[in-house]
Design a protein around this motif. Structure first.
Motif, short mmCIF file in Angstrom:
data_model
loop_
_atom_site.label_atom_id
_atom_site.label_comp_id
_atom_site.label_asym_id
_atom_site.label_seq_id
_atom_site.Cartn_x
_atom_site.Cartn_y
_atom_site.Cartn_z
N TYR A 98 65.29 60.80 20.80
CA TYR A 98 66.44 60.87 19.92
C TYR A 98 66.90 62.32 19.91
N ALA A 99 68.17 62.55 20.01
CA ALA A 99 68.68 63.92 20.00
C ALA A 99 68.38 64.56 18.65
N GLU A 100 68.14 65.86 18.67
CA GLU A 100 67.76 66.56 17.46
C GLU A 100 68.87 66.48 16.42
N GLY A 101 68.47 66.22 15.17
CA GLY A 101 69.42 66.04 14.09
C GLY A 101 69.72 64.59 13.78
N GLU A 102 69.35 63.69 14.70
CA GLU A 102 69.61 62.27 14.53
C GLU A 102 68.76 61.70 13.39
N CYS A 103 69.31 60.75 12.66
CA CYS A 103 68.53 60.03 11.66
C CYS A 103 67.70 58.95 12.35
N ARG A 399 68.07 70.93 26.69
CA ARG A 399 68.32 72.03 25.76
C ARG A 399 69.77 72.02 25.30
N GLU A 400 70.00 72.46 24.07
CA GLU A 400 71.35 72.52 23.53
C GLU A 400 71.39 73.56 22.42
N PRO A 401 72.57 74.05 22.06
CA PRO A 401 72.69 75.01 20.95
C PRO A 401 72.24 74.38 19.64
N LEU A 402 71.70 75.18 18.74
CA LEU A 402 71.27 74.67 17.44
C LEU A 402 72.45 74.08 16.67
N ALA A 403 73.63 74.64 16.88
CA ALA A 403 74.82 74.13 16.19
C ALA A 403 75.09 72.67 16.55
N ALA A 404 74.73 72.26 17.77
CA ALA A 404 74.97 70.88 18.18
C ALA A 404 74.10 69.92 17.36
N ALA A 405 72.85 70.31 17.11
CA ALA A 405 71.96 69.48 16.30
C ALA A 405 72.46 69.41 14.85
N ARG A 406 72.96 70.51 14.37
CA ARG A 406 73.50 70.57 13.00
C ARG A 406 74.70 69.64 12.85
N GLU A 407 75.60 69.69 13.81
CA GLU A 407 76.78 68.81 13.78
C GLU A 407 76.37 67.34 13.93
N ARG A 408 75.38 67.10 14.79
CA ARG A 408 74.94 65.72 15.01
C ARG A 408 74.35 65.14 13.73
N HIS A 409 73.58 65.95 13.02
CA HIS A 409 72.99 65.42 11.79
C HIS A 409 74.06 65.05 10.78
N ALA A 410 75.05 65.88 10.62
CA ALA A 410 76.12 65.59 9.67
C ALA A 410 76.80 64.27 10.03
#
Length: 440
Positions: A98-103, A399-410
């Motif tokens: 699961y991509a980081e930030g995913e529920c 690998r991906e920027p931390l901002a991508a995980a943050r946006e994905r979680h939202a």
């Protein structure tokens, strides 16, 4: 352990299993391991994946270098044959997750590792230590930021946990919506905005509160945040505005009845002409207290202990289990599902695939998990694939920027039904549905 090696961040039994499987020949058998949670922590309606980026960095440094091999040999942890095998260890398999930030929900295959048994079994402890900690913090952070609404949350738990865990916790909290951290290493390493002004010790070391405020304002400017509960709050507010003027950036309250004090301070600030001065509250906040402060005139929350300890659930309860193995040593042999039958710890065999089923309104309705092959999309509906490639033939590709995980979680949190955000005990926000597929 070598400075850059993560190979000994593991349990002894991982290496004894490797030694025995090299002897039996099973170490070379293609296998599938999966990371999942049997259940969510009590009171939680969803989990949050965090730590994936850190895990990929650790995997890249999972090497048995000279100092590591010397330690293993000196303590007779494994035999010479195993030492020779470890000297050339390089993970050569594939990892999806699961991509980081995913529920996620019970049974969600958060990480799938396909590789020879000897390569994959060594990763168990490292994988779980990273994902269990970071996902626990992220789940707590997600509940806190949801309860806070548009008001920012500041991570400030470094003094309440291990020094390395503090950095990881700041990262996980940022993924789940925290706006900044007090931890400078997290800022350096991950680019998270940092913030901080003063503690009570700064006020106490000066001859008076006024003198402390003057020193801070002269150093940091009128936009700073002054801590007003060292002595008497009402007096401190008046002194703060006299020193900094009505353009004072913020005041911080760290004790007492926060709801009552917030109203009192807001009224006093407004009466003194400081209508734009913000109020920041701290003091062992958790998601329940943040929710209780929703109607109070608070502008930001500083959260420490409860955040870095998972707000009562310091681990996500994730496990790493073998779910399939090759029928033979032939690299092209088909995979056979395997599963535990232990009471209360049974597993479901077979390689998994996962989709998030959503209704016409875009709201998630189910976690759909297929065993053996990808599920067929329905004639109607909106199924969103959840697994992404992280490692391919031993090479990191995820690998991906931390901002991508943050946006994905939202985005992932926003698609959950309203029941996901209830603070009371209850079932997961959506059910997990299993679909049996053919063996690969």
């Amino acid at each position: 352990m070598g400075i850059d090696s993560t190979a000994l961040l593991t349990d002894h039994y991982e290496l004894t299993m490797l030694e025995a499987s090299l002897r039996s020949g099973a170490a070379h058998r293609r296998c599938v391991f999966e990371v999942f949670a049997r259940r969510l922590p009590e009171g939680r309606r969803y989990g949050v994946v965090a730590g994936t980026g850190r895990l990929l960095d650790d995997l890249e440094r999972f090497r048995f270098d000279g100092p590591v091999l010397d330690f293993l040999a000196r303590n007779e942890i494994v035999d010479d044959r195993t030492l020779d095998w470890l000297a050339g260890y390089r993970f050569s398999g594939d990892i999806w997750g699961y991509a980081e930030g995913e529920c996620y929900f019970p049974g969600s295959p958060l990480l799938i590792v396909e590789a020879p048994f000897g390569e994959a079994v060594l990763l168990e402890t490292l994988v779980l230590s990273v994902l269990n900690h970071d996902s626990a913090v992220a789940a707590a952070a997600s509940r806190m930021t949801y309860a806070a609404g548009d008001r920012p949350c500041i991570e400030m738990g470094s003094r309440r946990t291990h020094e390395d865990a503090a950095v990881s916790a700041a990262r996980a909290a940022y993924i789940a919506g925290f706006s900044s951290t007090s931890n400078l290493e997290a800022g350096r390493r991950y680019g998270i905005p940092t913030t901080g002004t003063s503690a009570h010790a700064f006020t106490l070391v000066h001859d008076s509160e006024r003198q402390a405020f003057q020193a801070q304002v002269e150093s940091l400017g009128t936009g700073t945040t002054l801590l007003i509960d060292t002595y008497d709050v009402e007096t401190a507010v008046r002194t703060a505005i006299e020193v900094a003027g009505p353009e004072l950036g913020a005041v911080r309250i760290d004790s007492g009845d926060l709801v009552e004090l917030a109203h009192q301070v807001r009224n006093q600030l407004d009466a003194l002409g400081a209508a734009k001065t913000r109020i920041v509250v701290t003091s062992d906040l958790d998601e329940y207290q943040i929710a209780a402060l929703a109607a109070a005139p608070v502008d930001a929350y500083g959260v420490g202990t409860q955040l870095v300890t998972g707000s009562g659930h310091p681990t996500a309860g994730l496990v790493y289990k073998l779910v399939a193995r090759a029928a033979s040593d032939d690299p092209d042999a088909s995979l056979i599902p395997v599963a535990k039958k232990s009471a209360e710890k049974a597993t479901r065999g077979g390689r998994k695939y996962a989709l998030r089923r959503r209704g016409p309104d875009g709201v998630a309705t189910a976690e759909v998990i297929s065993v053996g092959q990808p599920p067929e999309p329905p004639a109607e509906g909106d199924d969103r694939p959840l697994l992404v490639p992280l490692v391919k033939n031993g090479e990191i590709v995820g690998r991906e920027p931390l901002a991508a995980a943050r946006e994905r979680h939202a985005a992932s949190r926003a698609e959950l039904p309203p029941t996901a955000h209830q603070m009371s005990k209850g079932e997961p926000a959506i059910p997990t549905l299993y679909m049996e597929g053919s063996k690969r």
